[in-house]
Write an enzyme that holds these catalytic residues in place. Structure first.
Site, short mmCIF file in Angstrom:
data_model
loop_
_atom_site.label_atom_id
_atom_site.label_comp_id
_atom_site.label_asym_id
_atom_site.label_seq_id
_atom_site.Cartn_x
_atom_site.Cartn_y
_atom_site.Cartn_z
CE LYS B 80 -3.96 2.04 2.47
NZ LYS B 80 -4.90 1.91 3.59
CB SER B 155 -8.24 3.78 2.56
OG SER B 155 -7.38 3.18 3.50
CB SER B 179 -8.53 1.09 5.59
OG SER B 179 -9.20 2.32 5.50
#
Lengths: 100, 493
Positions: B80, B155, B179
């Site tokens: 990420k 997210s 997330s």
């Protein structure tokens, strides 16, 4: 008391100033409306009687973490300065902040 | 041989060890898949083709020399883009950090590198991890590989989509209010939000420091435990890192659920939940019962209050954390300013997107004089009540079984008009972060549109091994969602 009112007054301009953000007129209006809706939602918290309930800022007990007082290698200055928008002689530079 | 892209981390690891496959072959297969599919999916912000092949070759050379290697050696990973990678651009999906190249690695990255993993690239996300659809990325929108018109969740949408689209065998995400778990649920993969303090946050670009945790996203439960083993542990560079004996998370995997007690919290199945989601999660409860577990009704009375408390706490912490982005030391600097205050303001206003500004504003408001007690302090008190609720429940059961999200994936653009409506989707995930406890998200069915439905297994602090045991039992019984063939269904209920 203003904090007990159902819809608190949000001075968007003042909050933006504190947050170091500048908003144009359209942004200010939209932000004001959205914040009002979210803050009204957060007002649900006032339904709960929390007298004598301790706060939890952190789930784990926090304490200062110390290391031995010995010099250690840290990130190189040049590597840290590489991302700076402007720099001079090994320092970050900013516009003049003291009156001449 | 089974398609390389369909092999789990565990299977890849065995084949690499037996030299039936080389890391270079595996890495090349993934890079080809990214080249073929990612234009459509949009999971990656940065792909590191050359470097990936180089590191794969280095691992292969070590193996050829007979070095003893870790189970993750030579296995590719996607990371990420809010996790710092030395020398590799880390953007947080923001204009603010569009050109930021970190001078150091996050601890999790350092740990993975030490074990010989191969970094494929950096994955898309909501800007500064604030969002539930990955639509607030400055760079691009990621699409749900299970159905292209839908969002992957957020997210960590890029991290979930990369695994679901076979563009990475596993990935790292971060979870502040859901997330990791919500995108895992929307994309039909497995994601773990570990206990607060068990995975170092050093090098994770902070959103809400008392809530953020990094965790693995994988095809199945077993892989997830294997990856969590690799990234967990005390780190003196993170003052909130917990020093303890973590044990082996794969140890209890095969023990089954016979005699275990699973709590089913009433409040998670109330108003607002989609019928198909409810049916699928209750179906999973039936599967567990069939396997010999006992289902116990429990209650998390504070559920409805956890969401507003979360938005107050996370925004307050964000407003403080994001104060560091001022256009001076790194990151975006505006071209127009006449003094230092204008430099700050213009750099921040041009560098941050709308959702980030909204959270900073909310947090600044909640912390401002006159409102602090009513919002921030109150939220911290409610946090105590949420933790008490969980503590009571865990006296009666080994873990909680609950839905991850009230609905399956949204269509692109469907939720972007109303921030509050978007926040409502986080109702089942945020209590876990507020309490600092672990939760494993795994698929438990599909809705009529063919979109995956996720369930979460929530446990008390440091009970990850138990959650993996319970999750693995379900997969053993019903199959691994990601590896089901077209038309194959879970025969759950």
């Amino acid at each position: 008391m203003e904090q007990n009112e159902k819809k608190p007054f949000i001075n968007v301009e003042a909050v933006a100033e504190l947050a170091r953000l500048s908003l144009n007129d359209a942004e200010r209006t939209a932000m004001g409306n959205e914040m009002a809706a979210i803050v009204a939602f957060a007002h649900k918290l006032s339904e709960l009687d929390c007298e004598n309930v301790p706060i939890t800022a952190h789930v784990e007990p926090l304490f200062n973490v110390m290391r031995e007082d010995k010099t250690e290698k840290s990130t190189e200055r040049d590597a840290l300065l590489r991302g700076a928008p402007t720099k001079a002689e090994g320092y970050f530079t900013v516009p003049r902040v003291v009156e001449s | 041989m089974k398609d390389i892209l369909k092999l789990t981390v565990t299977e890849l690891s065995l084949k690499l060890a037996k030299r039936e496959l080389s890391s270079k072959e595996v890495t090349e297969a993934y890079l080809r898949q990214i080249a073929d599919r990612d234009e459509r999916i949009g999971a990656y912000i940065t792909v590191c083709d050359g470097e990936a092949i180089d590191s794969a070759e280095r691992v292969d050379a070590k193996r050829a020399e007979g070095d003893k290697l870790s189970p993750l050696a030579g296995i590719p990973v996607g990371i990420k883009d809010n996790i710092c990678t030395r020398g590799l651009r880390t953007t947080c999906a923001s204009r603010m950090l569009k050109a930021f190249v970190p001078p150091y690695d996050a601890t999790v990255v350092e740990r993975l590198h030490a074990l010989g993993t191969v970094t494929l690239g950096k994955l898309n996300m909501d800007e500064f991890a604030m969002g539930s659809t990955t639509e607030s990325s400055y760079f691009k929108k990621t699409r749900n590989p299970r159905s292209i018109e839908y969002v992957p969740g957020g997210s960590s949408g890029g991290s979930a989509a990369a695994v679901a689209a076979d563009e990475a065998p596993f990935s790292l995400g971060s979870d502040t209010g859901g997330s990791i778990r919500q995108p895992a649920s929307f994309c039909g993969v497995v994601g773990m939000k570990p206990t607060y303090g068990s995975v170092s946050r050093y090098g994770l670009i902070a959103f809400a420091s008392s809530l953020d945790q990094i965790g693995p996203m994988t095809k199945n439960v077993c892989d997830n435990a294997l990856v969590l083993n690799a990234i967990t542990g005390h780190d003196r560079r993170d003052a909130t890192s917990v020093s303890r004996e973590y044990g082996d998370f794969t140890e209890e995997l095969a023990l089954g659920v016979k005699g275990m007690k699973l709590g089913l919290p009433d409040e998670f199945f109330g108003e607002g939940i989609n019928g198909e989601v409810k049916e699928a999660v209750l179906g999973a409860a039936k599967v567990y019962e069939r396997m010999g577990a006992e289902i116990v009704p429990v209650s998390i009375k504070m559920l409805d209050y956890a969401l507003p408390a979360y938005y107050v706490i996370s925004s307050a912490e964000a407003s403080s954390n994001l104060a560091r982005f001022d256009g001076v030391r790194y990151g975006y600097r505006s071209e127009s300013y006449s003094d230092i205050t204008e430099l700050y303001k213009n750099s921040r206003s041009e560098g941050f997107g709308t959702e980030v500004k909204r959270r900073i504003m909310l947090g600044t408001f909640a912390l401002s004089s006159g409102y602090y007690d009513a919002y921030y302090k109150k939220a911290l008190q409610v946090r105590t009540l949420v933790m008490n609720d969980f503590a009571r429940v865990f006296e009666r059961c080994d873990c909680i079984l609950a839905p991850v999200s009230p609905t399956t994936a949204y269509k692109l653009g469907e939720k972007s008009a109303s921030p509050l409506e978007m926040y409502m989707g986080d109702i089942y995930t945020v209590p876990v972060n507020i309490a600092g406890i672990p939760s494993l998200s795994l698929p438990c069915g599909t809705d009529k549109k063919g979109l995956p439905i996720g369930m979460q297994l929530i446990g008390k602090a440091f009970s990850e091994a138990t959650l993996y045991r319970v999750g693995n039992a379900y997969e053993t019984e019903c199959g691994v969602y990601h590896l089901l063939r077209e038309g194959e269904q879970y025969e759950a209920y």
